[in-house]
Motif scaffolding. Structure first.
Motif, PDB file in Angstrom:
ATOM      1  N   THR A 262       0.828  -1.207   0.000  1.00 49.61           N
ATOM      2  CA  THR A 262       0.000   0.000   0.000  1.00 49.61           C
ATOM      3  C   THR A 262       0.864   1.260   0.000  1.00 49.61           C
ATOM      4  O   THR A 262       0.637   2.188  -0.786  1.00 49.61           O
ATOM      5  N   LYS A 265       2.512   1.811  -3.369  1.00 50.22           N
ATOM      6  CA  LYS A 265       1.584   2.372  -4.367  1.00 50.22           C
ATOM      7  C   LYS A 265       1.381   3.867  -4.141  1.00 50.22           C
ATOM      8  O   LYS A 265       1.356   4.647  -5.100  1.00 50.22           O
ATOM      9  N   ILE A 266       1.217   4.250  -2.886  1.00 48.43           N
ATOM     10  CA  ILE A 266       1.009   5.663  -2.571  1.00 48.43           C
ATOM     11  C   ILE A 266       2.214   6.487  -3.019  1.00 48.43           C
ATOM     12  O   ILE A 266       2.068   7.549  -3.635  1.00 48.43           O
ATOM     13  N   ASN A 269       2.166   6.864  -6.692  1.00 50.08           N
ATOM     14  CA  ASN A 269       1.122   7.814  -7.080  1.00 50.08           C
ATOM     15  C   ASN A 269       1.598   9.253  -6.910  1.00 50.08           C
ATOM     16  O   ASN A 269       1.333  10.123  -7.728  1.00 50.08           O
ATOM     17  N   LYS A 294      -2.287  -0.865   5.297  1.00 49.66           N
ATOM     18  CA  LYS A 294      -3.495  -0.094   5.021  1.00 49.66           C
ATOM     19  C   LYS A 294      -3.195   1.401   5.044  1.00 49.66           C
ATOM     20  O   LYS A 294      -2.226   1.844   5.653  1.00 49.66           O
ATOM     21  N   SER A 295      -4.076   2.144   4.392  1.00 45.77           N
ATOM     22  CA  SER A 295      -3.984   3.602   4.377  1.00 45.77           C
ATOM     23  C   SER A 295      -5.229   4.169   5.051  1.00 45.77           C
ATOM     24  O   SER A 295      -6.350   3.735   4.750  1.00 45.77           O
ATOM     25  N   ASP A 531      -7.517   9.387  -5.021  1.00 45.04           N
ATOM     26  CA  ASP A 531      -6.687   8.812  -6.088  1.00 45.04           C
ATOM     27  C   ASP A 531      -5.279   8.489  -5.608  1.00 45.04           C
ATOM     28  O   ASP A 531      -4.698   7.473  -6.007  1.00 45.04           O
ATOM     29  N   GLU A 534      -4.858   5.705  -1.939  1.00 45.47           N
ATOM     30  CA  GLU A 534      -5.332   4.317  -1.949  1.00 45.47           C
ATOM     31  C   GLU A 534      -6.353   4.067  -0.837  1.00 45.47           C
ATOM     32  O   GLU A 534      -6.338   3.030  -0.169  1.00 45.47           O
TER      33      GLU A 534
END
Length: 535
Positions: A262, A265-266, A269, A294-295, A531, A534
């Protein structure tokens, strides 16, 4: 300066083992071709240099090398360049105090960290940018150097330069310039490696190129996407030029050993606009670990929400580490208040715990002192912070306890020996006998921490500091406050700051909504949180 070299660049995103894995393996490989005495490895901090020496010290070829000799070859950039020129002493706190006494206007700014005085900061930042006083003033953010005006800074910096010259003391900037403009080109370097190279200022890069003039190999390790010291002279364009090449792409470190899926990915992004600008070679592969994570979104620290409750619960009921990080002041006050309100043991990353381990132990051990016994050292720790309601007349000085033998004592023993008043036994709580103002004010917080059952014998698991100060560190969880209170530069610097902030974490991340009046947020993340984060 002839034969200016372009370094080979080894790009590595956060947590890909640039320092602890790649550098150690590369050093072992280089020892097959070169003597350790002709391999120079430089970094930006004393701690980083120490960690590199520790890593290579385990190699068979290096185990017999004296530590002092290895320190000459693996050290900070400034230490190396200082040693390459005249052995002048650095401008230290003693000189600072003398300079302030000679120039009273220096005392307008009186914070503890004397090295951060606006006069020294301006001198360092303008030097890092390679600009003279006026040219730097035209592009800088004057509020960084508050409370001084342009005219005040100019006059004080001129006097500061004269003072160093007269007293033969040098600043960090002098170390670079003396080597760059006065020292001979080294002939004893076969390999020059620079760790976290993206933090180098423009003059440092030139000095390193001079040092590598006759080297066989010249290597920069770093990450252009973590160039966050632009205000001090770091040059992102230089490092993106190095990174955006076929050769750099081939050298790329891709295996992430820190960030879970997670957080990975952040971070991608966040940094995507930068990669899109600089092209395919600038885009990093960077795989996550197997951890998912988790976010969470916390709209405000002052409001109750499920994400905030999850954070507090995880802090209090796990042994994981937590980092709160942010753009700058006054956000730190908001974080402090949240941690204190919730009884969370913490420290500033660059400072001491909010309450010392010793003082927590005083509160915890008082009942044991009343009913059983505590060590002599514990009694000594009580003494400076308890008042006349406990201490016998004439026994207030801790030196009175030096006659005690080294054993455990209970309160009755010290009453019988004339150190403590008999009525002290009625005080069942340590807070009833404390007279030190700082601890009286912190007593409600101390009680909350102890009720929460946090382990106050160990170093706090929860820390906070600005993004600039947490770079390079790893925590299980990261909490990023998105507040910004001044206009962000029109560049990718805020994006890189956010990228660095989130990439400190391994498992979970929390984002805290901006508390600034305009609701402006770091890199504009708040307006695009669905967006980017996440959620």
């Amino acid at each position: 300066m002839n034969n200016i070299k372009t370094p080979e660049f080894i790009p590595g995103p956060p947590g890909t083992g640039k320092t602890h894995i790649w550098l150690k393996d590369k050093y072992a490989e280089l020892l097959k071709k070169y003597s350790w005495e002709r391999i120079v490895v430089l970094s930006h901090t004393v701690l980083a240099a120490k960690e590199i020496r520790k890593a290579v010290k385990g190699l068979p070829e290096i185990q017999s090398v004296p530590d002092t000799r290895l320190e000459d070859q693996i050290c900070t950039i400034h230490a190396y360049f200082k040693a390459e020129y005249l052995p002048l002493q650095k401008y230290e706190k003693e000189e600072h105090e003398r300079f302030c006494n000679e120039n009273q206007s220096m005392k307008i700014w009186n914070k503890k960290s004397w090295e951060k005085h606006p006069v020294y900061e301006y001198s360092s930042h303008s030097h890092g940018k390679g600009l003279d006083f006026n040219k730097y003033w035209a592009v800088c953010e004057p509020s960084r150097y508050y409370p001084y005006s342009k005219d005040q800074l100019y006059k004080l910096i001129k006097k500061y330069n004269t003072f160093r010259s007269v007293h033969k003391k040098i600043s960090f900037e002098d170390m670079i310039d003396n080597f760059l403009f006065k020292a001979e080109t080294p002939e004893d370097i076969d390999v020059l490696i620079v760790d976290e190279a993206q933090d180098c200022s423009k003059p440092q890069i030139k000095a390193l190129q001079k040092a590598a003039t006759k080297a066989e190999e010249f290597i920069f390790i770093g990450d252009a996407d973590q160039t966050i010291h632009e205000y001090a002279g770091s040059d992102p364009e230089f490092f993106y030029a190095l990174a955006n090449s076929k050769e750099a792409k081939a050298n790329e470190l891709t295996e992430g050993k820190r960030c879970g899926q997670t957080i990975n990915k952040i971070c991608k992004n966040i940094i995507r606009p930068v990669w899109e600008k600089y092209g395919d070679y600038a885009k990093r592969t960077w795989t996550p670990t197997e951890t998912v994570g988790k976010s969470y979104w916390i709209p405000s620290l002052e409001q109750s929400c499920q994400a905030k409750n999850i954070l507090i619960n995880k802090i209090l009921n796990t042994n994981e580490t937590f980092l709160f990080t942010y753009r700058g002041n006054p956000t730190h006050k908001r974080i402090n208040q949240f941690l204190q309100d919730n009884g969370i043991d913490y420290s500033l990353l660059s400072g001491n715990p909010h309450v010392s381990r010793k003082h927590f132990q005083c509160f915890k051990s008082w009942k044991t002192f009343l009913k059983d016994a505590v060590s002599k050292q514990q009694v000594l720790d009580y003494w400076p912070i308890i008042g006349k309601s406990v201490k016998a007349h004439g026994k207030s000085d801790v030196d009175n306890l030096k006659t005690l033998i080294n054993k455990d004592y209970n309160i009755q023993e010290l009453i019988d020996m004339g150190f403590i008043k008999p009525e002290a036994k009625q005080f069942e709580r340590f807070s009833q006998v404390v007279t030190k103002k700082e601890l009286i004010e912190k007593t409600p917080y101390i009680n909350k921490v102890l009720i929460n059952g946090m382990d106050t014998d160990k170093t706090p698991r929860v820390k906070h500091d600005t993004i600039h100060k947490v770079k390079g560190l790893t925590f299980d969880n990261v909490i990023v406050d998105l507040s910004i209170y001044r206009q962000e530069p029109r560049s990718f610097e805020p994006v890189r700051l956010a990228y660095v902030a989130y990439s400190r974490g391994k498992v979970d991340c929390w984002s805290i909504g901006s508390s600034s009046p305009s609701r402006a947020s770091l890199a504009g993340i708040q307006n695009h949180r669905r967006d980017i984060l996440e959620l």
